[in-house]
Scaffold this motif. Structure first.
Motif, PDB file in Angstrom:
ATOM      1  N   ASN A   1       0.822  -1.201   0.000  1.00  0.00           N
ATOM      2  CA  ASN A   1       0.000   0.000   0.000  1.00  0.00           C
ATOM      3  C   ASN A   1       0.859   1.254   0.000  1.00  0.00           C
ATOM      4  O   ASN A   1       2.047   1.204   0.309  1.00  0.00           O
ATOM      5  CB  ASN A   1      -0.894   0.009   1.253  1.00  0.00           C
ATOM      6  CG  ASN A   1      -2.346  -0.228   0.898  1.00  0.00           C
ATOM      7  OD1 ASN A   1      -2.820   0.303  -0.093  1.00  0.00           O
ATOM      8  ND2 ASN A   1      -3.025  -1.019   1.691  1.00  0.00           N
ATOM      9  N   HIS A   2       0.216   2.363  -0.295  1.00  0.00           N
ATOM     10  CA  HIS A   2       0.876   3.671  -0.328  1.00  0.00           C
ATOM     11  C   HIS A   2       1.248   4.062   1.107  1.00  0.00           C
ATOM     12  O   HIS A   2       0.399   4.045   2.002  1.00  0.00           O
ATOM     13  CB  HIS A   2      -0.100   4.666  -0.935  1.00  0.00           C
ATOM     14  CG  HIS A   2       0.498   5.997  -1.291  1.00  0.00           C
ATOM     15  ND1 HIS A   2       1.048   6.852  -0.369  1.00  0.00           N
ATOM     16  CD2 HIS A   2       0.616   6.610  -2.489  1.00  0.00           C
ATOM     17  CE1 HIS A   2       1.465   7.949  -0.987  1.00  0.00           C
ATOM     18  NE2 HIS A   2       1.217   7.826  -2.284  1.00  0.00           N
ATOM     19  N   ALA A   3       2.511   4.415   1.312  1.00  0.00           N
ATOM     20  CA  ALA A   3       2.981   4.724   2.667  1.00  0.00           C
ATOM     21  C   ALA A   3       2.534   6.102   3.150  1.00  0.00           C
ATOM     22  O   ALA A   3       2.768   6.462   4.311  1.00  0.00           O
ATOM     23  CB  ALA A   3       4.506   4.626   2.724  1.00  0.00           C
TER      24      ALA A   3
ATOM     25  N   THR B   1      -2.173   5.343   3.539  1.00  0.00           N
ATOM     26  CA  THR B   1      -2.746   4.207   4.253  1.00  0.00           C
ATOM     27  C   THR B   1      -2.553   4.383   5.753  1.00  0.00           C
ATOM     28  O   THR B   1      -1.433   4.358   6.249  1.00  0.00           O
ATOM     29  CB  THR B   1      -2.072   2.888   3.803  1.00  0.00           C
ATOM     30  OG1 THR B   1      -2.015   2.860   2.379  1.00  0.00           O
ATOM     31  CG2 THR B   1      -2.856   1.692   4.310  1.00  0.00           C
TER      32      THR B   1
ATOM     33  N   ARG C   1      -3.262  -0.871   8.012  1.00  0.00           N
ATOM     34  CA  ARG C   1      -2.143  -1.502   7.314  1.00  0.00           C
ATOM     35  C   ARG C   1      -2.049  -2.993   7.624  1.00  0.00           C
ATOM     36  O   ARG C   1      -2.327  -3.416   8.740  1.00  0.00           O
ATOM     37  CB  ARG C   1      -0.818  -0.834   7.716  1.00  0.00           C
ATOM     38  CG  ARG C   1      -0.730   0.577   7.215  1.00  0.00           C
ATOM     39  CD  ARG C   1       0.628   1.184   7.547  1.00  0.00           C
ATOM     40  NE  ARG C   1       0.691   2.530   6.981  1.00  0.00           N
ATOM     41  CZ  ARG C   1       1.803   3.201   6.746  1.00  0.00           C
ATOM     42  NH1 ARG C   1       2.982   2.672   7.047  1.00  0.00           N
ATOM     43  NH2 ARG C   1       1.759   4.405   6.228  1.00  0.00           N
TER      44      ARG C   1
ATOM     45  N   ILE D   1       6.421   2.676   0.142  1.00  0.00           N
ATOM     46  CA  ILE D   1       5.390   1.643  -0.016  1.00  0.00           C
ATOM     47  C   ILE D   1       5.384   0.738   1.216  1.00  0.00           C
ATOM     48  O   ILE D   1       6.422   0.238   1.633  1.00  0.00           O
ATOM     49  CB  ILE D   1       5.623   0.816  -1.301  1.00  0.00           C
ATOM     50  CG1 ILE D   1       5.656   1.762  -2.521  1.00  0.00           C
ATOM     51  CG2 ILE D   1       4.527  -0.235  -1.464  1.00  0.00           C
ATOM     52  CD1 ILE D   1       5.816   1.057  -3.848  1.00  0.00           C
ATOM     53  N   VAL D   2       4.181   0.566   1.783  1.00  0.00           N
ATOM     54  CA  VAL D   2       4.018  -0.362   2.898  1.00  0.00           C
ATOM     55  C   VAL D   2       4.332  -1.763   2.375  1.00  0.00           C
ATOM     56  O   VAL D   2       3.718  -2.206   1.400  1.00  0.00           O
ATOM     57  CB  VAL D   2       2.570  -0.324   3.434  1.00  0.00           C
ATOM     58  CG1 VAL D   2       2.387  -1.343   4.549  1.00  0.00           C
ATOM     59  CG2 VAL D   2       2.217   1.082   3.910  1.00  0.00           C
ATOM     60  N   PRO D   3       5.306  -2.471   2.991  1.00  0.00           N
ATOM     61  CA  PRO D   3       5.722  -3.767   2.459  1.00  0.00           C
ATOM     62  C   PRO D   3       4.567  -4.765   2.410  1.00  0.00           C
ATOM     63  O   PRO D   3       3.893  -5.005   3.410  1.00  0.00           O
ATOM     64  CB  PRO D   3       6.792  -4.241   3.447  1.00  0.00           C
ATOM     65  CG  PRO D   3       7.332  -2.983   4.051  1.00  0.00           C
ATOM     66  CD  PRO D   3       6.146  -2.058   4.135  1.00  0.00           C
TER      67      PRO D   3
END
Lengths: 396, 396
Positions: B214-216, B219, B224, B266-268
């Motif tokens: 996801n978009h850091a 989100t 998350r 970016i959220v891993p």
């Protein structure tokens, strides 16, 4: 009242996604300076001309459709991520085109349109608007390279036949950018419109813990200086220590990790990771930085680690202009009464850069399930049209 | 009494490090089947012949110096890590050569010598001894490739002109391997000799947490499903839960981590990591596995993650033969009274494989600061000679 035409707007929006169509959902593959991107910009320039605007490409591929006099500027960007959605910036460009066109047709206020280049950062971050606004030096930008090693100078040379001078920003009275939210808030809450209060600031830096690379079989736990363990302990500790400082809108992310030597039988000797945090309040960003640095220091001392930092990227929060924002709020209240909200933008946008030149404001429509930068990105057509309506009302 | 000659032993040991000398400290670059490795093996074969042993290369580059009758086997390996130390396996090979030579000179017991090939795992793990012992099928080994994509079959073809048949293990009554400790215990405690009680067992597997990329920026934290955070929480939890199960000799390591997409903004969405643990007790290894799997499951459920595992590599602990070990203990007690200890080997060695064929035992000398697999690897010459003496006494 500007009579924006929803059908014409949607038809243009769907036509734009034929440039670089992925064939998966409504997705597009239209990165900056790709064949698809350049073809899309040529088509946009033609549509601007048909709408009575003067199309103008600047030296870095930003496309303006100028209303020929002192005007409000609207738009966003038409380039996409390598695997992108059809709306993202394209929505803001086509909505601006429709509002400018409709206004011109009825003798309304002059409205210019822009599609900035490389917002998605093939060569950096919001490259085209950063150069136009003076936040990024052109000579420096020319040396930036994409993942394949292509320099920006070489990429923009692909559009040299189209390029004129940079556009004088003094002719614009302000900038309004419509965009998909790219997050879940509107969709989750059932709202149609978000009027942006501010674009959050960002801090981003690399942190490195240097321990001792060692054999994973022969090194007892109590003698290890394991850089992965230090990083993990750091992450837990800041999660805990941030609780008294943050708001529900604050975010922080460890998204990039490199271990050395990164082998299952070797105790990691080095861990380098990205630490990024975002908030609308500069003081809060600073308090978080203090926690990050003091926690990293404590962990390093307790575990015998060397600690080092890369340069910190800092982008300050940008507060939306009260006048433009008020116009968007009035529009939202009449188009979607009880179904809109004020909200920060957690993502960067071209408006962040343009804010250095003139008053700016932003408007969001919902992203279904909060998904973006993905072929599956989408928004209900009724919500797209609601956004267009709010934009048209605010322009007056 | 076998009158092993310390000067001749040290001279041979220093000569061996001229093959692939790194020029940094006493380090060597002598990976299996490299020019330096093959040259070193040719020299070793000549020294074996001078000592009255019959040199014999098998089809995978293992070099035996056979005493010509039913005999005890001693040795280790003469290949090195890509950046290796001068002692590692070379010490055990040269010490064996000196003891075999000295014994022959005085009409002592027949002793054969071996230098196994690719203990350092250019093509796997302890490749040469694994094939000889039947733990690794030759046809399968031939398909293994190194990091550059070279197959084992192609590498071993470089020594085809030297190769004879595989040596019949039935001619050997047992195997004793002398090696540097590659860990800090002896050096830290001031001991000269370690007599190995067992070679610990290993479990190693890949664990993957699949969350939501996801978009850091957009989100919120509470929505998350961050795979890095899951991995970090897992690591903290097992560190805590292992406390009631492990001994001071137990080790566990997360040494390899891959995040996807591994970008700071970016959220891993995915974290894959190695989970390796080692202990001398099979039951303890199993209890640790239960904790690992149940903790990963809990974390996955609590954080909305998909959990998956790669295949688990399992090597069982190998207990040293009581008779050979007793002989080493007697030798240690007379050569270094009060300055030796019984200890497990946390590292794998060729003896792990040879244990499938015959009784085995191992002897350690200290590694200065516990360093190995590094150009800086070293041991005091007095300690090298003490190890030689213990080996010579045990051989009788």
């Amino acid at each position: 009242m500007i009579p924006a035409n929803p059908d014409r707007f949607l038809a243009d929006l769907h036509h734009l996604r034929t440039f670089g169509a992925s064939g998966v959902d409504k997705g597009v593959v239209r990165p900056a300076f790709s064949d698809a991107d350049i073809a899309a910009r040529r088509w946009l320039a033609a549509r601007m001309e048909e709408a009575g605007l003067t199309p103008h490409f600047d030296p870095v591929g930003n496309l303006f459709g100028i209303a020929g006099e002192r005007s409000l500027l609207m738009g966003s960007h038409s380039d996409s991520q390598p695997e992108g959605g059809w709306l993202d910036g394209a929505l803001g460009v086509i909505a601006a085109l429709e509002v400018a066109r409709a206004s011109r047709e009825v003798g309304g206020p002059p409205i210019s349109v822009v599609s900035f280049q490389d917002e998605e950062g093939r060569f950096g971050v919001t490259t085209g608007s950063a150069i136009w606004s003076g936040n990024l030096d052109l000579a420096k930008a020319d040396t930036l390279t994409d993942h394949a090693g292509v320099p920006f100078a070489e990429a923009r040379a692909r559009m040299a036949d189209l390029a004129g001078d940079f556009v004088d920003p003094a002719q614009f009275t302000g900038f309004i950018e419509m965009h998909i939210e790219q997050g879940p808030w509107l969709d989750t809450e059932g709202d149609k419109i978000g009027v942006v209060s501010d674009i959050v600031g960002i801090r981003d830096m690399r942190v490195t813990f240097g321990g001792q690379q060692n054999h994973a079989g022969t090194t007892p736990m109590h003698l290890r200086r394991d850089a992965f363990q230090a990083m993990s302990a750091f992450s837990s500790a800041i999660n805990d220590r941030f609780r008294n400082v943050v708001t529900p809108a604050t975010v922080w992310t460890i998204g990039h990790v490199t271990l050395h030597p990164n082998a299952s039988s070797i105790v990691p000797g080095r861990a380098t990771f990205s630490m990024q945090w975002r908030d609308g309040d500069t003081d809060r960003l600073a308090r978080m930085e203090e926690i990050i640095r003091s926690t990293a220091q404590e962990i390093a001392e307790a575990r015998g680690m060397k600690l080092s930092y890369g340069p910190m990227l800092g982008l300050e929060p940008v507060v939306m202009d009260a006048g433009l924002r008020g116009a968007l709020e009035l529009g939202a209240a009449s188009v979607a009464p009880g179904k809109w909200r004020k909200m920060p933008s957690g993502a960067l946008h071209d408006a962040t850069n343009v804010g250095a030149l003139m008053p700016v404001a932003m408007l969001f429509v919902p992203s279904i399930n909060g998904i973006s930068h993905d072929f599956a990105e989408d928004t209900a057509e009724a919500d797209l049209v609601a956004g267009l309506e709010v934009l048209a009302r605010a322009a007056v």
